[in-house]
Motif scaffolding. Sequence first.
Motif, PDB file in Angstrom:
ATOM      1  N   LEU A 128       0.885  14.243  -0.019  1.00  0.00           N
ATOM      2  CA  LEU A 128      -0.472  13.876   0.364  1.00  0.00           C
ATOM      3  C   LEU A 128      -0.706  12.384   0.453  1.00  0.00           C
ATOM      4  N   GLY A 129       0.221  11.587  -0.023  1.00  0.00           N
ATOM      5  CA  GLY A 129       0.055  10.143   0.027  1.00  0.00           C
ATOM      6  C   GLY A 129       0.325   9.519  -1.317  1.00  0.00           C
ATOM      7  N   PRO A 130       0.089   8.218  -1.443  1.00  0.00           N
ATOM      8  CA  PRO A 130       0.385   7.511  -2.693  1.00  0.00           C
ATOM      9  C   PRO A 130      -0.363   8.081  -3.899  1.00  0.00           C
ATOM     10  N   VAL A 131       0.367   8.189  -5.003  1.00  0.00           N
ATOM     11  CA  VAL A 131      -0.181   8.717  -6.249  1.00  0.00           C
ATOM     12  C   VAL A 131      -0.126   7.627  -7.312  1.00  0.00           C
ATOM     13  N   ALA A 132      -1.241   7.412  -7.991  1.00  0.00           N
ATOM     14  CA  ALA A 132      -1.281   6.488  -9.122  1.00  0.00           C
ATOM     15  C   ALA A 132      -0.967   7.278 -10.382  1.00  0.00           C
ATOM     16  N   VAL A 133      -0.052   6.767 -11.179  1.00  0.00           N
ATOM     17  CA  VAL A 133       0.314   7.421 -12.441  1.00  0.00           C
ATOM     18  C   VAL A 133       0.056   6.435 -13.573  1.00  0.00           C
ATOM     19  N   PHE A 134      -0.672   6.905 -14.574  1.00  0.00           N
ATOM     20  CA  PHE A 134      -0.973   6.083 -15.738  1.00  0.00           C
ATOM     21  C   PHE A 134      -0.035   6.462 -16.866  1.00  0.00           C
ATOM     22  N   GLY A 135       0.708   5.471 -17.369  1.00  0.00           N
ATOM     23  CA  GLY A 135       1.632   5.702 -18.463  1.00  0.00           C
ATOM     24  C   GLY A 135       0.893   5.978 -19.767  1.00  0.00           C
ATOM     25  N   ALA A 136       1.405   6.934 -20.535  1.00  0.00           N
ATOM     26  CA  ALA A 136       0.799   7.276 -21.826  1.00  0.00           C
ATOM     27  C   ALA A 136       1.340   6.351 -22.907  1.00  0.00           C
ATOM     28  N   SER A 137       0.515   6.112 -23.915  1.00  0.00           N
ATOM     29  CA  SER A 137       0.924   5.196 -24.981  1.00  0.00           C
ATOM     30  C   SER A 137       1.869   5.837 -25.986  1.00  0.00           C
ATOM     31  N   ASN A 138       1.716   7.127 -26.215  1.00  0.00           N
ATOM     32  CA  ASN A 138       2.490   7.751 -27.292  1.00  0.00           C
ATOM     33  C   ASN A 138       3.804   8.386 -26.846  1.00  0.00           C
ATOM     34  N   PHE A 139       4.072   8.479 -25.569  1.00  0.00           N
ATOM     35  CA  PHE A 139       5.330   9.043 -25.075  1.00  0.00           C
ATOM     36  C   PHE A 139       5.886   8.147 -23.977  1.00  0.00           C
ATOM     37  N   PRO A 140       6.494   7.014 -24.343  1.00  0.00           N
ATOM     38  CA  PRO A 140       6.896   6.048 -23.315  1.00  0.00           C
ATOM     39  C   PRO A 140       7.916   6.560 -22.301  1.00  0.00           C
ATOM     40  N   LEU A 141       8.621   7.639 -22.607  1.00  0.00           N
ATOM     41  CA  LEU A 141       9.561   8.177 -21.627  1.00  0.00           C
ATOM     42  C   LEU A 141       9.047   9.464 -20.989  1.00  0.00           C
ATOM     43  N   ALA A 142       8.635  10.429 -21.769  1.00  0.00           N
ATOM     44  CA  ALA A 142       8.256  11.739 -21.236  1.00  0.00           C
ATOM     45  C   ALA A 142       7.003  11.704 -20.371  1.00  0.00           C
ATOM     46  N   PHE A 143       6.026  10.870 -20.723  1.00  0.00           N
ATOM     47  CA  PHE A 143       4.774  10.839 -19.976  1.00  0.00           C
ATOM     48  C   PHE A 143       4.423   9.434 -19.539  1.00  0.00           C
ATOM     49  N   SER A 144       5.397   8.694 -19.120  1.00  0.00           N
ATOM     50  CA  SER A 144       5.108   7.342 -18.699  1.00  0.00           C
ATOM     51  C   SER A 144       5.771   7.063 -17.369  1.00  0.00           C
ATOM     52  N   VAL A 158      12.694   1.036 -17.363  1.00  0.00           N
ATOM     53  CA  VAL A 158      12.716   2.326 -16.669  1.00  0.00           C
ATOM     54  C   VAL A 158      12.309   2.142 -15.202  1.00  0.00           C
ATOM     55  N   GLY A 159      11.313   1.315 -14.949  1.00  0.00           N
ATOM     56  CA  GLY A 159      10.897   1.049 -13.578  1.00  0.00           C
ATOM     57  C   GLY A 159      12.013   0.449 -12.735  1.00  0.00           C
ATOM     58  N   ARG A 160      12.780  -0.453 -13.310  1.00  0.00           N
ATOM     59  CA  ARG A 160      13.906  -1.054 -12.579  1.00  0.00           C
ATOM     60  C   ARG A 160      14.980  -0.020 -12.263  1.00  0.00           C
ATOM     61  N   VAL A 161      15.204   0.913 -13.196  1.00  0.00           N
ATOM     62  CA  VAL A 161      16.181   1.982 -12.949  1.00  0.00           C
ATOM     63  C   VAL A 161      15.721   2.849 -11.774  1.00  0.00           C
ATOM     64  N   VAL A 213       8.619   3.199  -2.292  1.00  0.00           N
ATOM     65  CA  VAL A 213       8.429   4.584  -2.741  1.00  0.00           C
ATOM     66  C   VAL A 213       8.042   4.615  -4.217  1.00  0.00           C
ATOM     67  N   PHE A 214       8.390   3.558  -4.937  1.00  0.00           N
ATOM     68  CA  PHE A 214       8.007   3.426  -6.337  1.00  0.00           C
ATOM     69  C   PHE A 214       7.606   1.992  -6.616  1.00  0.00           C
ATOM     70  N   SER A 215       6.456   1.831  -7.234  1.00  0.00           N
ATOM     71  CA  SER A 215       5.979   0.510  -7.637  1.00  0.00           C
ATOM     72  C   SER A 215       5.372   0.622  -9.026  1.00  0.00           C
ATOM     73  N   MET A 216       5.276  -0.510  -9.694  1.00  0.00           N
ATOM     74  CA  MET A 216       4.660  -0.521 -11.015  1.00  0.00           C
ATOM     75  C   MET A 216       3.778  -1.753 -11.126  1.00  0.00           C
ATOM     76  N   VAL A 217       2.608  -1.545 -11.721  1.00  0.00           N
ATOM     77  CA  VAL A 217       1.691  -2.653 -11.972  1.00  0.00           C
ATOM     78  C   VAL A 217       1.434  -2.731 -13.469  1.00  0.00           C
ATOM     79  N   VAL A 218       1.124  -3.934 -13.932  1.00  0.00           N
ATOM     80  CA  VAL A 218       0.816  -4.134 -15.349  1.00  0.00           C
ATOM     81  C   VAL A 218      -0.476  -4.937 -15.449  1.00  0.00           C
ATOM     82  N   GLY A 219      -1.090  -4.831 -16.600  1.00  0.00           N
ATOM     83  CA  GLY A 219      -2.299  -5.600 -16.845  1.00  0.00           C
ATOM     84  C   GLY A 219      -3.062  -5.016 -18.010  1.00  0.00           C
ATOM     85  N   ALA A 220      -3.586  -5.880 -18.835  1.00  0.00           N
ATOM     86  CA  ALA A 220      -4.363  -5.434 -19.984  1.00  0.00           C
ATOM     87  C   ALA A 220      -5.782  -5.104 -19.539  1.00  0.00           C
TER      88      ALA A 220
END
Length: 187
Positions: A6-22, A53-56, A70-77
């Motif tokens: 359907l198009g680009p999807v924004a995914v928000f990483g979870a704080s308590n599961f840095p691998l499984a839900f991030s 993980v993003g670099r991988v 196809v994959f991007s990551m943004v950061v910011g407080a």
Amino acid sequence: MQKIPLGPVAVFGASNFPLAFSVAGGNTAAALAAGCPVVVKAHPTHLGTSELVGRVIQQVAKEMDLPEGVFSMVVGAGNAVGKALVVHPAIKAVGFTGSRGGGLALMRIAGQFCTNPGLAIAVEGEALKQFVVTASDALSGKPAQTMLTSGIHAAYEAGEGKRAAIKGVEEVARGVEANGPRRAFRH
């Protein structure tokens, strides 16, 4: 679940599961499997892990000759980056795993940018009357959006025709009309 790109999807990483839900978690995997590009908002509590993980993921995408971006990551407080991501018109879906407060905050700012007309079913009364007035005022000033393809535009117009023919259905608001190919509303 269906595989619908359907198009680009924004995914928000979870704080308590840095691998499984991030960064490389289930939301990212599901979106990529459906053929959607992903923009991950890294959680500020594990930026180092997120970056690694993003670099991988980017390296694997390159090795598989997947399209750039196809994959991007943004950061910011804070909430500004997340809000900007959710309301951006290119983002078609949001994946979120996290706190109730965070989810509710995203829900409050999430806009609907799809080409389907919105329908509301409600109980008659004063609250509904006020909702209709408020929603009508807010929607009436919004500009028409361009449909992704001529097929989507044709389906939109067909749906508008069917809806208009339903006895008892009343249109209470319509956005600002615009000219141009595949516009939601035309003169």
